[in-house]
Design a protein around this motif. Structure first.
Motif, PDB file in Angstrom:
ATOM      1  N   ASP A  49       0.517  -1.133  -0.090  1.00 55.63           N
ATOM      2  CA  ASP A  49      -0.117   0.030  -0.015  1.00 55.63           C
ATOM      3  C   ASP A  49       0.817   1.386   0.082  1.00 55.63           C
ATOM      4  OD1 ASP A  49       0.860  -0.057   2.543  1.00 55.63           O
ATOM      5  OD2 ASP A  49      -0.969  -0.146   3.629  1.00 55.63           O
ATOM      6  N   LEU A  50       2.148   1.040  -0.297  1.00 50.94           N
ATOM      7  CA  LEU A  50       3.192   2.514  -0.449  1.00 50.94           C
ATOM      8  C   LEU A  50       3.438   3.093   0.638  1.00 50.94           C
ATOM      9  CD1 LEU A  50       2.191   3.709  -3.908  1.00 50.94           C
ATOM     10  CD2 LEU A  50       4.068   2.092  -3.362  1.00 50.94           C
ATOM     11  N   THR A  51       3.320   2.259   2.174  1.00 52.02           N
ATOM     12  CA  THR A  51       3.416   2.787   3.485  1.00 52.02           C
ATOM     13  C   THR A  51       5.111   2.135   3.815  1.00 52.02           C
ATOM     14  OG1 THR A  51       2.393   0.806   4.469  1.00 52.02           O
ATOM     15  CG2 THR A  51       1.200   3.197   4.151  1.00 52.02           C
ATOM     16  N   VAL A  52       5.447   2.656   4.607  1.00 48.70           N
ATOM     17  CA  VAL A  52       6.937   2.276   4.940  1.00 48.70           C
ATOM     18  C   VAL A  52       7.107   2.425   6.601  1.00 48.70           C
ATOM     19  CG1 VAL A  52       8.160   4.348   4.561  1.00 48.70           C
ATOM     20  CG2 VAL A  52       9.523   2.451   4.516  1.00 48.70           C
ATOM     21  N   VAL A  53       7.592   1.424   7.291  1.00 50.42           N
ATOM     22  CA  VAL A  53       8.105   1.498   8.675  1.00 50.42           C
ATOM     23  C   VAL A  53       9.653   1.151   8.721  1.00 50.42           C
ATOM     24  CG1 VAL A  53       7.763   0.230  10.696  1.00 50.42           C
ATOM     25  CG2 VAL A  53       5.880   0.761   9.117  1.00 50.42           C
ATOM     26  N   ARG A  54      10.297   2.150   9.484  1.00 49.32           N
ATOM     27  CA  ARG A  54      11.650   2.079   9.731  1.00 49.32           C
ATOM     28  C   ARG A  54      11.861   1.788  11.143  1.00 49.32           C
ATOM     29  NH1 ARG A  54      15.481   6.107  11.091  1.00 49.32           N
ATOM     30  NH2 ARG A  54      17.759   5.470  10.532  1.00 49.32           N
ATOM     31  N   SER A  55      12.385   0.774  11.555  1.00 52.34           N
ATOM     32  CA  SER A  55      12.796   0.390  12.887  1.00 52.34           C
ATOM     33  C   SER A  55      14.265   0.414  13.343  1.00 52.34           C
ATOM     34  CB  SER A  55      12.195  -0.845  13.336  1.00 52.34           C
ATOM     35  OG  SER A  55      10.790  -1.106  13.347  1.00 52.34           O
ATOM     36  N   VAL A  56      14.610   0.806  14.154  1.00 53.20           N
ATOM     37  CA  VAL A  56      16.044   1.127  14.650  1.00 53.20           C
ATOM     38  C   VAL A  56      16.427   0.533  16.122  1.00 53.20           C
ATOM     39  CG1 VAL A  56      18.269   2.456  14.975  1.00 53.20           C
ATOM     40  CG2 VAL A  56      16.646   2.928  12.938  1.00 53.20           C
ATOM     41  N   VAL A  57      17.091  -0.332  16.273  1.00 52.26           N
ATOM     42  CA  VAL A  57      17.199  -0.847  17.895  1.00 52.26           C
ATOM     43  C   VAL A  57      18.792  -0.337  18.226  1.00 52.26           C
ATOM     44  CG1 VAL A  57      17.588  -2.897  19.262  1.00 52.26           C
ATOM     45  CG2 VAL A  57      15.954  -2.838  17.293  1.00 52.26           C
ATOM     46  N   ASP A  58      18.962   0.558  19.360  1.00 56.28           N
ATOM     47  CA  ASP A  58      20.150   0.960  19.585  1.00 56.28           C
ATOM     48  C   ASP A  58      20.848   0.007  20.334  1.00 56.28           C
ATOM     49  OD1 ASP A  58      21.554   2.441  22.170  1.00 56.28           O
ATOM     50  OD2 ASP A  58      21.655   3.884  20.580  1.00 56.28           O
ATOM     51  N   LYS A  59      22.123  -0.370  20.067  1.00 51.38           N
ATOM     52  CA  LYS A  59      23.042  -1.494  20.706  1.00 51.38           C
ATOM     53  C   LYS A  59      23.041  -1.159  22.065  1.00 51.38           C
ATOM     54  CE  LYS A  59      27.572   0.815  19.967  1.00 51.38           C
ATOM     55  NZ  LYS A  59      28.761   0.517  19.422  1.00 51.38           N
ATOM     56  N   ASP A  60      23.171  -0.079  22.519  1.00 47.27           N
ATOM     57  CA  ASP A  60      23.721   0.376  24.040  1.00 47.27           C
ATOM     58  C   ASP A  60      22.327   0.152  24.925  1.00 47.27           C
ATOM     59  OD1 ASP A  60      26.262   0.490  23.666  1.00 47.27           O
ATOM     60  OD2 ASP A  60      26.010   2.755  23.137  1.00 47.27           O
ATOM     61  N   SER A  61      21.256   1.033  24.717  1.00 40.63           N
ATOM     62  CA  SER A  61      20.301   1.131  25.306  1.00 40.63           C
ATOM     63  C   SER A  61      18.918   0.180  25.007  1.00 40.63           C
ATOM     64  CB  SER A  61      19.718   2.605  25.331  1.00 40.63           C
ATOM     65  OG  SER A  61      19.002   2.703  24.088  1.00 40.63           O
ATOM     66  N   LYS A  62      19.325  -0.455  23.872  1.00 44.28           N
ATOM     67  CA  LYS A  62      18.186  -1.306  23.458  1.00 44.28           C
ATOM     68  C   LYS A  62      16.737  -0.920  23.169  1.00 44.28           C
ATOM     69  CE  LYS A  62      21.022  -4.949  23.925  1.00 44.28           C
ATOM     70  NZ  LYS A  62      22.111  -4.569  23.041  1.00 44.28           N
ATOM     71  N   ALA A  63      16.828   0.382  23.275  1.00 45.30           N
ATOM     72  CA  ALA A  63      15.400   1.307  22.813  1.00 45.30           C
ATOM     73  C   ALA A  63      15.238   1.022  21.152  1.00 45.30           C
ATOM     74  CB  ALA A  63      15.890   2.680  23.223  1.00 45.30           C
ATOM     75  N   ILE A  64      13.989   1.127  20.981  1.00 42.19           N
ATOM     76  CA  ILE A  64      13.630   0.946  19.794  1.00 42.19           C
ATOM     77  C   ILE A  64      12.887   2.282  19.098  1.00 42.19           C
ATOM     78  CG2 ILE A  64      12.101  -0.165  17.867  1.00 42.19           C
ATOM     79  CD1 ILE A  64      12.398  -2.595  19.918  1.00 42.19           C
ATOM     80  N   THR A  65      13.254   2.829  18.079  1.00 44.05           N
ATOM     81  CA  THR A  65      12.681   3.976  17.456  1.00 44.05           C
ATOM     82  C   THR A  65      12.220   3.548  16.126  1.00 44.05           C
ATOM     83  OG1 THR A  65      14.324   5.343  18.071  1.00 44.05           O
ATOM     84  CG2 THR A  65      12.857   6.441  16.430  1.00 44.05           C
ATOM     85  N   GLU A  66      10.581   3.614  16.025  1.00 50.57           N
ATOM     86  CA  GLU A  66      10.118   3.490  15.017  1.00 50.57           C
ATOM     87  C   GLU A  66       9.432   4.586  14.285  1.00 50.57           C
ATOM     88  OE1 GLU A  66       7.119  -0.313  14.708  1.00 50.57           O
ATOM     89  OE2 GLU A  66       5.813   1.681  15.053  1.00 50.57           O
ATOM     90  N   THR A  67       9.897   4.589  12.962  1.00 44.32           N
ATOM     91  CA  THR A  67       9.491   5.735  12.045  1.00 44.32           C
ATOM     92  C   THR A  67       8.223   5.226  11.061  1.00 44.32           C
ATOM     93  OG1 THR A  67      11.401   6.785  12.596  1.00 44.32           O
ATOM     94  CG2 THR A  67      10.111   7.883  10.952  1.00 44.32           C
ATOM     95  N   ARG A  68       7.344   5.954  10.794  1.00 43.40           N
ATOM     96  CA  ARG A  68       6.284   5.492   9.755  1.00 43.40           C
ATOM     97  C   ARG A  68       6.316   6.526   8.903  1.00 43.40           C
ATOM     98  NH1 ARG A  68       2.955   1.297  10.808  1.00 43.40           N
ATOM     99  NH2 ARG A  68       3.471   0.235  12.728  1.00 43.40           N
ATOM    100  N   GLY A  69       5.702   6.067   7.490  1.00 43.24           N
ATOM    101  CA  GLY A  69       5.578   7.136   6.387  1.00 43.24           C
ATOM    102  C   GLY A  69       5.012   6.289   5.255  1.00 43.24           C
ATOM    103  N   ASP A  70       5.020   7.176   4.116  1.00 42.11           N
ATOM    104  CA  ASP A  70       4.614   6.618   2.874  1.00 42.11           C
ATOM    105  C   ASP A  70       5.925   6.767   1.915  1.00 42.11           C
ATOM    106  OD1 ASP A  70       1.857   6.587   3.662  1.00 42.11           O
ATOM    107  OD2 ASP A  70       2.033   8.615   3.650  1.00 42.11           O
ATOM    108  N   TYR A  71       5.844   6.079   0.693  1.00 41.39           N
ATOM    109  CA  TYR A  71       6.985   6.151  -0.218  1.00 41.39           C
ATOM    110  C   TYR A  71       6.384   6.432  -1.637  1.00 41.39           C
ATOM    111  CZ  TYR A  71       6.694   1.063  -1.067  1.00 41.39           C
ATOM    112  OH  TYR A  71       6.176  -0.275  -1.518  1.00 41.39           O
ATOM    113  N   VAL A  72       6.941   6.894  -2.447  1.00 42.67           N
ATOM    114  CA  VAL A  72       6.639   7.051  -3.644  1.00 42.67           C
ATOM    115  C   VAL A  72       7.970   6.564  -4.689  1.00 42.67           C
ATOM    116  CG1 VAL A  72       6.175   8.753  -5.794  1.00 42.67           C
ATOM    117  CG2 VAL A  72       5.192   9.063  -3.330  1.00 42.67           C
ATOM    118  N   LEU A  73       7.466   5.823  -5.595  1.00 43.20           N
ATOM    119  CA  LEU A  73       8.585   5.162  -6.704  1.00 43.20           C
ATOM    120  C   LEU A  73       8.584   6.172  -7.765  1.00 43.20           C
ATOM    121  CD1 LEU A  73       8.231   1.350  -6.454  1.00 43.20           C
ATOM    122  CD2 LEU A  73      10.101   2.794  -5.404  1.00 43.20           C
TER     123      LEU A  73
END
Length: 137
Positions: A49-73
């Motif tokens: 559906d042209l949505t995108v989710v980016r997840s980053v796990v910090d190696k030290d704190s183990k906190a997860i940052t999740e960014t959501r959005g859309d993309y266009v090719l």
């Protein structure tokens, strides 16, 4: 003559529907891509559906940052990611923060190779060219 016009009126919308779904089905970025950098783990998931989710796990704190959005090719292997929200997961409480609105977009050029590598190239805030390498999960 009325039957011919009726047939055209019924089939014409179906032609446009199948073309647009084919474009999405042939999307080379669909799926999950991952990379490790200095112990941090990043995952990008591109959906039909042209949505995108980016997840980053910090190696030290183990906190997860999740960014959501859309993309266009776009033509010539260009993708525009439009980020709309971001939230964080606290590793101690295991709870997500309320999503914060984001309004930024990044234009990348991308390259895929037969070994299931995705290369995203973009300019950072200083104008330097950055190339990130992801593998298909």
């Amino acid at each position: 003559m009325k039957k011919v016009l009726l047939f055209i009126a019924i089939t014409l919308p179906l032609l446009f529907t199948s073309c647009s779904s084919e474009k999405i089905e042939n999307n080379p970025l669909l799926g999950t891509w991952e990379k490790m950098t200095d112990g941090d783990y990043e995952e990008i998931r591109f959906y039909h559906d042209l949505t995108v989710v980016r997840s980053v796990v910090d190696k030290d704190s183990k906190a997860i940052t999740e960014t959501r959005g859309d993309y266009v090719l776009k033509e010539d292997a260009i993708i525009v990611l439009k980020w709309t929200s971001e939230r964080k997961k606290n590793p101690v409480t295991d709870k997500w923060s309320e999503p914060e609105n984001k309004k930024n977009s990044i234009t990348y050029s991308y390259t895929l190779n037969k070994s299931n590598f995705l290369y995203l190239t973009y300019k950072d805030m200083n104008g330097n060219l950055v190339k990130d390498t992801y593998t298909k999960k």
